[in-house]
Design an enzyme around this catalytic site. Structure first.
Site, PDB file in Angstrom:
ATOM      1  CE1 TYR A   1     -16.945 -11.135  -3.579  1.00 12.91           C
ATOM      2  CE2 TYR A   1     -14.930 -10.781  -2.353  1.00 12.91           C
ATOM      3  CZ  TYR A   1     -16.223 -10.424  -2.643  1.00 12.91           C
ATOM      4  OH  TYR A   1     -16.798  -9.359  -2.009  1.00 12.91           O
TER       5      TYR A   1
ATOM      6  CD1 TRP B   1     -13.012  -2.883  -0.197  1.00 17.99           C
ATOM      7  CD2 TRP B   1     -11.288  -2.158  -1.403  1.00 17.99           C
ATOM      8  NE1 TRP B   1     -13.356  -2.999  -1.523  1.00 17.99           N
ATOM      9  CE2 TRP B   1     -12.301  -2.550  -2.283  1.00 17.99           C
ATOM     10  CE3 TRP B   1     -10.094  -1.659  -1.935  1.00 17.99           C
ATOM     11  CZ2 TRP B   1     -12.178  -2.474  -3.667  1.00 17.99           C
ATOM     12  CZ3 TRP B   1      -9.962  -1.586  -3.311  1.00 17.99           C
ATOM     13  CH2 TRP B   1     -11.001  -1.986  -4.158  1.00 17.99           C
ATOM     14  CD1 TRP B   2     -15.484  -2.652   3.188  1.00 18.64           C
ATOM     15  CD2 TRP B   2     -15.623  -2.573   5.416  1.00 18.64           C
ATOM     16  NE1 TRP B   2     -15.791  -3.918   3.623  1.00 18.64           N
ATOM     17  CE2 TRP B   2     -15.888  -3.898   4.992  1.00 18.64           C
ATOM     18  CE3 TRP B   2     -15.653  -2.293   6.776  1.00 18.64           C
ATOM     19  CZ2 TRP B   2     -16.167  -4.925   5.880  1.00 18.64           C
ATOM     20  CZ3 TRP B   2     -15.942  -3.318   7.661  1.00 18.64           C
ATOM     21  CH2 TRP B   2     -16.192  -4.617   7.213  1.00 18.64           C
TER      22      TRP B   2
ATOM     23  CG  HIS C   1     -13.824  -4.157  -7.396  1.00 17.96           C
ATOM     24  ND1 HIS C   1     -14.540  -3.021  -7.096  1.00 17.96           N
ATOM     25  CD2 HIS C   1     -13.995  -5.001  -6.356  1.00 17.96           C
ATOM     26  CE1 HIS C   1     -15.134  -3.182  -5.919  1.00 17.96           C
ATOM     27  NE2 HIS C   1     -14.814  -4.373  -5.447  1.00 17.96           N
TER      28      HIS C   1
ATOM     29  CE1 TYR D   1     -18.284  -1.944  -6.066  1.00 20.85           C
ATOM     30  CE2 TYR D   1     -18.048  -3.454  -7.907  1.00 20.85           C
ATOM     31  CZ  TYR D   1     -18.232  -3.227  -6.560  1.00 20.85           C
ATOM     32  OH  TYR D   1     -18.341  -4.297  -5.702  1.00 20.85           O
TER      33      TYR D   1
END
Length: 104
Positions: free
Chosen positions: A41, A76-77, A22, A18
């Site tokens: 964010y 992306w999802w 990112h 993860y």
């Protein structure tokens, strides 16, 4: 400006993956988020529960409603669905959190 917070769930054993994904966030996704007006964010990980806690600021919360229709967001999802809890459309299962305290 509206500050929004939410939580998601990471699958066990994918903490480093993860972070890696990112760390090299796609430029076209970064541009989409910035063009939507998203600032500040951040996503935090509770390593004991694998809960992901996100917080962001956006001028208008309704601007986020357009993100699911964007091709790069869908891409992306799909890229992330193997390492976190997702809905049928591959979007992350995201639970909105209610703000109970803020110190500006």
């Amino acid at each position: 400006m509206v500050r929004l917070a939410f939580k998601m769930k990471l699958h066990k054993g994918y903490e480093e993956e993860y972070r890696k994904r990112h760390a090299v966030l796609w430029p076209e996704l970064q541009l989409l988020l910035k063009d939507t007006g998203i600032t500040g964010y951040s996503i935090f990980l509770d390593e004991s529960t694998l809960d992901l806690f996100g917080v962001l600021t956006v001028p208008d919360g309704q601007a986020l409603d357009k993100l699911p229709d964007q091709p790069v967001m869908k891409k992306w999802w799909a890229y992330m669905k193997d390492i976190m809890d997702t809905n049928v459309d591959n979007s992350p299962v995201s639970i909105p959190l209610k703000e109970v305290f803020y110190l500006p």
